[in-house]
Write a protein that holds these residues in place. Structure first.
Motif, PDB file in Angstrom:
ATOM      1  N   VAL A  37      10.522  75.958  62.989  1.00 22.16           N
ATOM      2  CA  VAL A  37      10.011  74.613  62.730  1.00 22.16           C
ATOM      3  C   VAL A  37      11.168  73.654  62.449  1.00 22.16           C
ATOM      4  CG1 VAL A  37       8.598  73.236  61.160  1.00 22.16           C
ATOM      5  CG2 VAL A  37       7.900  75.556  61.758  1.00 22.16           C
ATOM      6  N   PRO A  38      11.218  72.517  63.152  1.00 29.76           N
ATOM      7  CA  PRO A  38      12.262  71.537  62.849  1.00 29.76           C
ATOM      8  C   PRO A  38      11.970  70.824  61.531  1.00 29.76           C
ATOM      9  CG  PRO A  38      10.837  70.722  64.593  1.00 29.76           C
ATOM     10  CD  PRO A  38      10.411  72.123  64.307  1.00 29.76           C
ATOM     11  N   VAL A  39      13.022  70.308  60.943  1.00 29.49           N
ATOM     12  CA  VAL A  39      12.916  69.653  59.636  1.00 29.49           C
ATOM     13  C   VAL A  39      11.849  68.560  59.621  1.00 29.49           C
ATOM     14  CG1 VAL A  39      14.151  68.191  57.978  1.00 29.49           C
ATOM     15  CG2 VAL A  39      15.285  70.169  58.969  1.00 29.49           C
ATOM     16  N   GLU A  40      11.744  67.814  60.731  1.00 30.34           N
ATOM     17  CA  GLU A  40      10.774  66.717  60.781  1.00 30.34           C
ATOM     18  C   GLU A  40       9.342  67.227  60.602  1.00 30.34           C
ATOM     19  OE1 GLU A  40      13.178  67.138  62.951  1.00 30.34           O
ATOM     20  OE2 GLU A  40      14.445  65.363  62.664  1.00 30.34           O
ATOM     21  N   GLN A  41       9.061  68.398  61.132  1.00 29.95           N
ATOM     22  CA  GLN A  41       7.704  68.924  60.997  1.00 29.95           C
ATOM     23  C   GLN A  41       7.423  69.338  59.551  1.00 29.95           C
ATOM     24  OE1 GLN A  41       6.258  71.647  63.924  1.00 29.95           O
ATOM     25  NE2 GLN A  41       7.050  70.454  65.641  1.00 29.95           N
ATOM     26  N   TRP A  42       8.461  69.804  58.889  1.00 30.54           N
ATOM     27  CA  TRP A  42       8.282  70.112  57.471  1.00 30.54           C
ATOM     28  C   TRP A  42       7.925  68.848  56.705  1.00 30.54           C
ATOM     29  CZ3 TRP A  42      12.268  69.043  53.502  1.00 30.54           C
ATOM     30  CH2 TRP A  42      11.841  69.430  52.223  1.00 30.54           C
ATOM     31  N   ARG A  43       8.629  67.750  57.013  1.00 29.54           N
ATOM     32  CA  ARG A  43       8.342  66.497  56.324  1.00 29.54           C
ATOM     33  C   ARG A  43       6.903  66.070  56.564  1.00 29.54           C
ATOM     34  NH1 ARG A  43      13.128  63.337  58.693  1.00 29.54           N
ATOM     35  NH2 ARG A  43      14.938  64.347  57.741  1.00 29.54           N
ATOM     36  N   ILE A  44       6.463  66.175  57.799  1.00 31.41           N
ATOM     37  CA  ILE A  44       5.083  65.810  58.131  1.00 31.41           C
ATOM     38  C   ILE A  44       4.108  66.660  57.336  1.00 31.41           C
ATOM     39  CG2 ILE A  44       3.356  65.844  59.970  1.00 31.41           C
ATOM     40  CD1 ILE A  44       5.662  65.180  61.926  1.00 31.41           C
ATOM     41  N   LEU A  45       4.317  67.962  57.380  1.00 33.31           N
ATOM     42  CA  LEU A  45       3.420  68.873  56.674  1.00 33.31           C
ATOM     43  C   LEU A  45       3.404  68.576  55.180  1.00 33.31           C
ATOM     44  CD1 LEU A  45       4.320  72.156  58.571  1.00 33.31           C
ATOM     45  CD2 LEU A  45       2.085  71.020  58.548  1.00 33.31           C
ATOM     46  N   LYS A  46       4.563  68.281  54.664  1.00 32.98           N
ATOM     47  CA  LYS A  46       4.675  68.027  53.224  1.00 32.98           C
ATOM     48  C   LYS A  46       3.902  66.774  52.828  1.00 32.98           C
ATOM     49  CE  LYS A  46       8.228  68.598  49.725  1.00 32.98           C
ATOM     50  NZ  LYS A  46       7.257  69.410  48.977  1.00 32.98           N
ATOM     51  N   VAL A  47       4.035  65.733  53.622  1.00 33.07           N
ATOM     52  CA  VAL A  47       3.297  64.504  53.317  1.00 33.07           C
ATOM     53  C   VAL A  47       1.795  64.765  53.402  1.00 33.07           C
ATOM     54  CG1 VAL A  47       2.782  62.163  54.109  1.00 33.07           C
ATOM     55  CG2 VAL A  47       5.150  62.962  54.026  1.00 33.07           C
ATOM     56  N   LEU A  48       1.400  65.589  54.345  1.00 34.60           N
ATOM     57  CA  LEU A  48      -0.036  65.869  54.516  1.00 34.60           C
ATOM     58  C   LEU A  48      -0.571  66.856  53.483  1.00 34.60           C
ATOM     59  CD1 LEU A  48      -0.428  66.101  58.394  1.00 34.60           C
ATOM     60  CD2 LEU A  48      -0.589  64.107  56.891  1.00 34.60           C
ATOM     61  N   SER A  49       0.322  67.434  52.706  1.00 31.62           N
ATOM     62  CA  SER A  49      -0.132  68.500  51.813  1.00 31.62           C
ATOM     63  C   SER A  49      -0.951  67.982  50.631  1.00 31.62           C
ATOM     64  CB  SER A  49       1.057  69.326  51.313  1.00 31.62           C
ATOM     65  OG  SER A  49       1.847  68.552  50.436  1.00 31.62           O
ATOM     66  N   ASP A  50      -1.083  66.659  50.500  1.00 28.42           N
ATOM     67  CA  ASP A  50      -1.978  66.161  49.454  1.00 28.42           C
ATOM     68  C   ASP A  50      -3.440  66.191  49.920  1.00 28.42           C
ATOM     69  OD1 ASP A  50      -2.205  64.103  51.232  1.00 28.42           O
ATOM     70  OD2 ASP A  50      -1.418  62.545  49.923  1.00 28.42           O
ATOM     71  N   GLY A  51      -3.639  66.597  51.173  1.00 30.88           N
ATOM     72  CA  GLY A  51      -4.992  66.766  51.684  1.00 30.88           C
ATOM     73  C   GLY A  51      -5.755  65.475  51.923  1.00 30.88           C
ATOM     74  N   LYS A  52      -5.047  64.364  51.862  1.00 30.08           N
ATOM     75  CA  LYS A  52      -5.759  63.083  51.817  1.00 30.08           C
ATOM     76  C   LYS A  52      -6.049  62.407  53.146  1.00 30.08           C
ATOM     77  CE  LYS A  52      -5.204  61.404  47.143  1.00 30.08           C
ATOM     78  NZ  LYS A  52      -3.921  61.557  46.435  1.00 30.08           N
TER      79      LYS A  52
END
Lengths: 145, 145
Positions: A37-52
């Motif tokens: 996984v590239p770093v950018e996808q981690w950032r995306i996933l992390k932002v989405l991890s609030d479930g909102k």
DNA sequence: TGGGAATCGTTGAATATTCAATATTTTCCA
DNA sequence: TGGAAAATATTGAATATTCAACGATTCCCA
């Protein structure tokens, strides 16, 4: 009269930032390698991890990608079943992004890889220096906007 | 028990570096706009401004580009008559890069744009903070290698 | 000294990013 | 309220980057 030599590239703030960014990103990428996984996808996933549910525009801003690039990266992540799109009922121009269960599980594995990198840096570079650097970067970013 | 929320992306060193780098680079690019030159070409020109002749490998390292990317960027710069290639007589595997007169003139114009950016940052962000930030970045880069 | 291994730079194909244009929906105000 | 303007996301073409393979040269040592 001879032309005076200009400041070397290595003394410019822009260059130091580029160099540090590149190095830290490389190390992080190396850790993420086994997850593919590239770093950018981690950032995306992390932002989405609030479930909102975040719109594409909001996401693009948060993960430092421009819109078309994000759209195409999200396409890939949808193919990998990491995230999914839902049209916003309140404003149907918008698309809300969510993380799937698979995405959430991956996020946790990536988070722990990232934390271990941060711990490694703090250890080698010093807790104080790391904290100072973060604080200064935050200040710079704030001024720059 | 509910899963504890993970550290927000904005608190990661890797993210702060990416954000600051992006912002500073954007501002620099905006200043370079009227010359139509990307930041990377300025770096290349600046390294070559010592008039000494640098190999592609050396250049790639100095300007934070990998070899194929540099080759193609140099191709464009040769087309624009900013730089030229000379085969190294001592080691004929190597190619030595030089800046043309046109390239040198452009370098000076870019240098002054870059210096004015640095002055602007130092003014808005503070001389001390800027100096501290540079010092910390240098330290981080050193540790990371 | 012969020849395999390493170094240096480039190339071509695959992939990714960017720019400009588009489609859709919402906002605003005359 | 009608319709022009703005906001949102996507698309396709143009451009740029990356990865793997290659050709040329030099190094090294058996």
């Amino acid at each position: 009269m001879a032309k005076s030599p200009s400041k070397p590239i290595t003394e410019h703030l822009a260059y130091l930032l580029a160099q540090a960014n590149r190095e830290i990103n490389r190390q992080l990428d190396a850790r993420f390698r086994k997850e593919g996984v590239p770093v950018e996808q981690w950032r995306i996933l992390k932002v989405l991890s609030d479930g909102k549910g975040h719109s594409m525009g909001e996401l693009a801003e948060a993960v430092l990608l421009n819109h078309p690039t994000l759209t195409k990266m999200v396409d890939r992540m949808v193919s990998d079943a990491l995230v999914y799109r839902v049209q916003d009922a309140d404003d149907r121009r918008k698309v809300l992004m969510f993380s799937s269960d698979r995405g959430k599980a991956l996020t946790q594995r990536l988070n722990s890889l990232a934390l271990s990198q941060e711990a490694f840096i703090a250890e080698n570079y010093g807790d104080k220096a790391t904290a100072d650097l973060k604080r200064l970067l935050e200040g710079l970013i704030e001024k720059a906007n």
